[in-house]
Design a protein around this motif. Structure first.
Motif, PDB file in Angstrom:
ATOM      1  N   PRO A  20       0.813  -1.228   0.000  1.00  8.24           N
ATOM      2  CA  PRO A  20       0.000   0.000   0.000  1.00  8.24           C
ATOM      3  C   PRO A  20       0.837   1.264   0.000  1.00  8.24           C
ATOM      4  N   ASN A  21       2.115   1.163   0.337  1.00 11.98           N
ATOM      5  CA  ASN A  21       2.978   2.342   0.384  1.00 11.98           C
ATOM      6  C   ASN A  21       3.813   2.523  -0.875  1.00 11.98           C
ATOM      7  N   ALA A  22       3.670   1.586  -1.825  1.00 16.41           N
ATOM      8  CA  ALA A  22       4.471   1.673  -3.041  1.00 16.41           C
ATOM      9  C   ALA A  22       4.031   2.854  -3.882  1.00 16.41           C
ATOM     10  N   GLU A  23       4.991   3.517  -4.506  1.00 20.80           N
ATOM     11  CA  GLU A  23       4.679   4.636  -5.374  1.00 20.80           C
ATOM     12  C   GLU A  23       4.112   4.118  -6.688  1.00 20.80           C
ATOM     13  N   ARG A  24       3.048   4.731  -7.156  1.00 23.55           N
ATOM     14  CA  ARG A  24       2.436   4.332  -8.418  1.00 23.55           C
ATOM     15  C   ARG A  24       2.984   5.212  -9.539  1.00 23.55           C
ATOM     16  N   SER A  25       4.235   4.987  -9.907  1.00 20.71           N
ATOM     17  CA  SER A  25       4.887   5.859 -10.880  1.00 20.71           C
ATOM     18  C   SER A  25       4.985   5.215 -12.254  1.00 20.71           C
ATOM     19  N   GLY A  26       4.332   4.078 -12.444  1.00 26.65           N
ATOM     20  CA  GLY A  26       4.425   3.404 -13.731  1.00 26.65           C
ATOM     21  C   GLY A  26       5.514   2.369 -13.756  1.00 26.65           C
ATOM     22  N   GLU A  27       6.395   2.365 -12.756  1.00 25.54           N
ATOM     23  CA  GLU A  27       7.448   1.354 -12.684  1.00 25.54           C
ATOM     24  C   GLU A  27       6.841   0.068 -12.168  1.00 25.54           C
ATOM     25  N   ASN A  28       7.127  -1.070 -12.858  1.00 22.66           N
ATOM     26  CA  ASN A  28       6.527  -2.322 -12.442  1.00 22.66           C
ATOM     27  C   ASN A  28       7.495  -3.231 -11.704  1.00 22.66           C
ATOM     28  N   GLY A  29       8.747  -2.799 -11.538  1.00 20.84           N
ATOM     29  CA  GLY A  29       9.692  -3.581 -10.747  1.00 20.84           C
ATOM     30  C   GLY A  29      10.262  -4.780 -11.474  1.00 20.84           C
ATOM     31  N   TRP A  30      10.012  -4.915 -12.790  1.00 24.47           N
ATOM     32  CA  TRP A  30      10.532  -6.051 -13.536  1.00 24.47           C
ATOM     33  C   TRP A  30      11.805  -5.633 -14.258  1.00 24.47           C
ATOM     34  N   PHE A  31      12.758  -6.581 -14.383  1.00 23.26           N
ATOM     35  CA  PHE A  31      13.940  -6.282 -15.176  1.00 23.26           C
ATOM     36  C   PHE A  31      14.499  -7.566 -15.754  1.00 23.26           C
ATOM     37  N   PHE A  76       6.022 -13.796 -19.695  1.00 24.61           N
ATOM     38  CA  PHE A  76       6.864 -13.409 -20.805  1.00 24.61           C
ATOM     39  C   PHE A  76       6.641 -14.320 -22.004  1.00 24.61           C
ATOM     40  N   ASP A  77       7.026 -13.827 -23.170  1.00 27.29           N
ATOM     41  CA  ASP A  77       7.022 -14.601 -24.397  1.00 27.29           C
ATOM     42  C   ASP A  77       8.288 -15.423 -24.427  1.00 27.29           C
ATOM     43  N   GLU A  78       8.166 -16.739 -24.706  1.00 27.04           N
ATOM     44  CA  GLU A  78       9.347 -17.600 -24.669  1.00 27.04           C
ATOM     45  C   GLU A  78      10.363 -17.224 -25.728  1.00 27.04           C
ATOM     46  N   ASN A  79       9.948 -16.486 -26.784  1.00 22.89           N
ATOM     47  CA  ASN A  79      10.871 -16.060 -27.822  1.00 22.89           C
ATOM     48  C   ASN A  79      11.469 -14.688 -27.545  1.00 22.89           C
ATOM     49  N   GLY A  80      11.007 -14.050 -26.492  1.00 25.78           N
ATOM     50  CA  GLY A  80      11.489 -12.717 -26.174  1.00 25.78           C
ATOM     51  C   GLY A  80      12.379 -12.739 -24.958  1.00 25.78           C
ATOM     52  N   PRO A  81      12.880 -11.576 -24.547  1.00 30.29           N
ATOM     53  CA  PRO A  81      13.721 -11.506 -23.348  1.00 30.29           C
ATOM     54  C   PRO A  81      12.935 -11.904 -22.119  1.00 30.29           C
ATOM     55  N   GLN A  82      13.577 -12.626 -21.210  1.00 31.46           N
ATOM     56  CA  GLN A  82      12.892 -13.093 -20.017  1.00 31.46           C
ATOM     57  C   GLN A  82      13.011 -12.070 -18.901  1.00 31.46           C
ATOM     58  N   PHE A  83      11.941 -11.959 -18.127  1.00 34.09           N
ATOM     59  CA  PHE A  83      11.885 -11.023 -17.019  1.00 34.09           C
ATOM     60  C   PHE A  83      11.487 -11.780 -15.776  1.00 34.09           C
ATOM     61  N   PHE A  84      11.800 -11.212 -14.633  1.00 34.31           N
ATOM     62  CA  PHE A  84      11.228 -11.735 -13.402  1.00 34.31           C
ATOM     63  C   PHE A  84      11.024 -10.586 -12.448  1.00 34.31           C
ATOM     64  N   ASN A  85      10.120 -10.793 -11.541  1.00 32.42           N
ATOM     65  CA  ASN A  85       9.748  -9.742 -10.609  1.00 32.42           C
ATOM     66  C   ASN A  85      10.619  -9.840  -9.374  1.00 32.42           C
ATOM     67  N   ALA A  86      11.630  -8.987  -9.294  1.00 32.64           N
ATOM     68  CA  ALA A  86      12.544  -9.045  -8.163  1.00 32.64           C
ATOM     69  C   ALA A  86      11.888  -8.551  -6.889  1.00 32.64           C
ATOM     70  N   ASN A  87      10.840  -7.765  -7.032  1.00 28.22           N
ATOM     71  CA  ASN A  87      10.170  -7.223  -5.862  1.00 28.22           C
ATOM     72  C   ASN A  87       8.672  -7.273  -6.096  1.00 28.22           C
ATOM     73  N   PRO A  88       8.061  -8.487  -6.065  1.00 31.32           N
ATOM     74  CA  PRO A  88       6.672  -8.620  -6.462  1.00 31.32           C
ATOM     75  C   PRO A  88       5.694  -7.818  -5.625  1.00 31.32           C
ATOM     76  N   VAL A  89       6.063  -7.495  -4.390  1.00 31.87           N
ATOM     77  CA  VAL A  89       5.161  -6.753  -3.531  1.00 31.87           C
ATOM     78  C   VAL A  89       5.303  -5.256  -3.752  1.00 31.87           C
ATOM     79  N   GLY A  90       6.443  -4.818  -4.294  1.00 29.76           N
ATOM     80  CA  GLY A  90       6.683  -3.395  -4.504  1.00 29.76           C
ATOM     81  C   GLY A  90       8.021  -2.996  -3.935  1.00 29.76           C
ATOM     82  N   GLN A  91       8.482  -1.793  -4.263  1.00 30.11           N
ATOM     83  CA  GLN A  91       9.756  -1.317  -3.755  1.00 30.11           C
ATOM     84  C   GLN A  91       9.669  -1.130  -2.254  1.00 30.11           C
ATOM     85  N   ASN A  92      10.773  -1.415  -1.550  1.00 27.98           N
ATOM     86  CA  ASN A  92      10.715  -1.361  -0.090  1.00 27.98           C
ATOM     87  C   ASN A  92      11.071   0.009   0.469  1.00 27.98           C
ATOM     88  N   GLY A  93      11.341   0.969  -0.398  1.00 29.97           N
ATOM     89  CA  GLY A  93      11.595   2.328   0.071  1.00 29.97           C
ATOM     90  C   GLY A  93      13.013   2.539   0.569  1.00 29.97           C
TER      91      GLY A  93
END
Length: 228
Positions: A150-161, A179-196
């Motif tokens: 609930p404290n995560a900033e809603r700035s359009g950043e989704n935390g994936w890289f 992700f698309d198996e033919n495209g670059p793979q991503f994972f959510n390093a912070n699925p709950v949101g940035q910790n500030g």
């Protein structure tokens, strides 16, 4: 941010944890023969892992020991199969924890036999069947989405890289819907949101920019040396 790792003893007569039905908590998945390793400690003897819509709960086989952590307190999760990093394939998680120091000025939450759970920042989950780790990862992703910070900033950043470099180190990111198996793979390093405190995705982004600038500088230097 939700409190970190806690002891859990609210167990029903059938051996299952009592859930907070009033808040809509429901059981999502159960894994038998599951161990947890807290911080730098050795894994606990195998017990049962309960994943609910709100928490991760582990109970020993004898139900005399248990731990629980809210998904809101889990800041990172990923599958690791790098046996040099850890001797068993596991689901690695980072937990929001209190910061403390010992007399030498170094953080040492596992120094005594009585573990200070509030200061444990890492937990590894080892399943009896490592082949189920990808499914467990998917369950964590699903439950993390149910518990947005609930404290995560809603700035359009989704935390994936990009996870290309991390796959070489045994990190596996198995949610095929992401992700698309033919495209670059991503994972959510912070699925709950940035910790500030530490924005990992921003650091990676800045590192990529600096790497590109370094490469451009090298090309320019070579061009001058060759007289072009």
């Amino acid at each position: 941010m939700a409190t970190g790792l806690q002891r859990f003893s609210d167990i029903a007569a059938d051996g299952a944890p009592r859930l907070d039905a009033a808040s809509g908590e429901e059981l999502v998945r159960v894994y038998g023969a599951a161990s947890v390793a807290l911080g730098r400690r050795s894994p606990e003897p195998p017990g049962t892992l309960f994943v609910t819509t709100r928490r991760v709960i582990w109970l020993s086989e004898a139900k005399d020991k248990g731990y629980a952590v809210d998904f809101l307190a889990i800041t990172l999760h990923a599958v690791s199969r790098d046996l040099e990093a850890y001797p068993s394939p596991c689901l690695y998680t980072q937990i929001e924890a209190e910061v403390g120091t010992d007399e030498d000025g170094e953080s040492n939450p596992e120094a005594s036999d009585e573990l200070e759970l509030s200061r444990v920042s890492e937990m590894r989950i080892i399943l009896g069947d490592p082949g189920q780790l990808d499914a467990l990862f998917d369950v964590f992703c699903h439950c993390a989405e149910l518990n947005p910070d609930p404290n995560a900033e809603r700035s359009g950043e989704n935390g994936w890289f990009h996870g290309d470099d991390m796959t070489d180190g045994g990190w596996v990111h198995g949610d095929e819907d992401m992700f698309d198996e033919n495209g670059p793979q991503f994972f959510n390093a912070n699925p709950v949101g940035q910790n500030g405190v530490f924005d990992l995705s921003q650091s990676v982004f800045e590192l990529q920019i600096n790497d590109q600038r370094f490469e451009d500088a090298e090309e320019e230097q070579e061009s001058h040396e060759n007289g072009h």
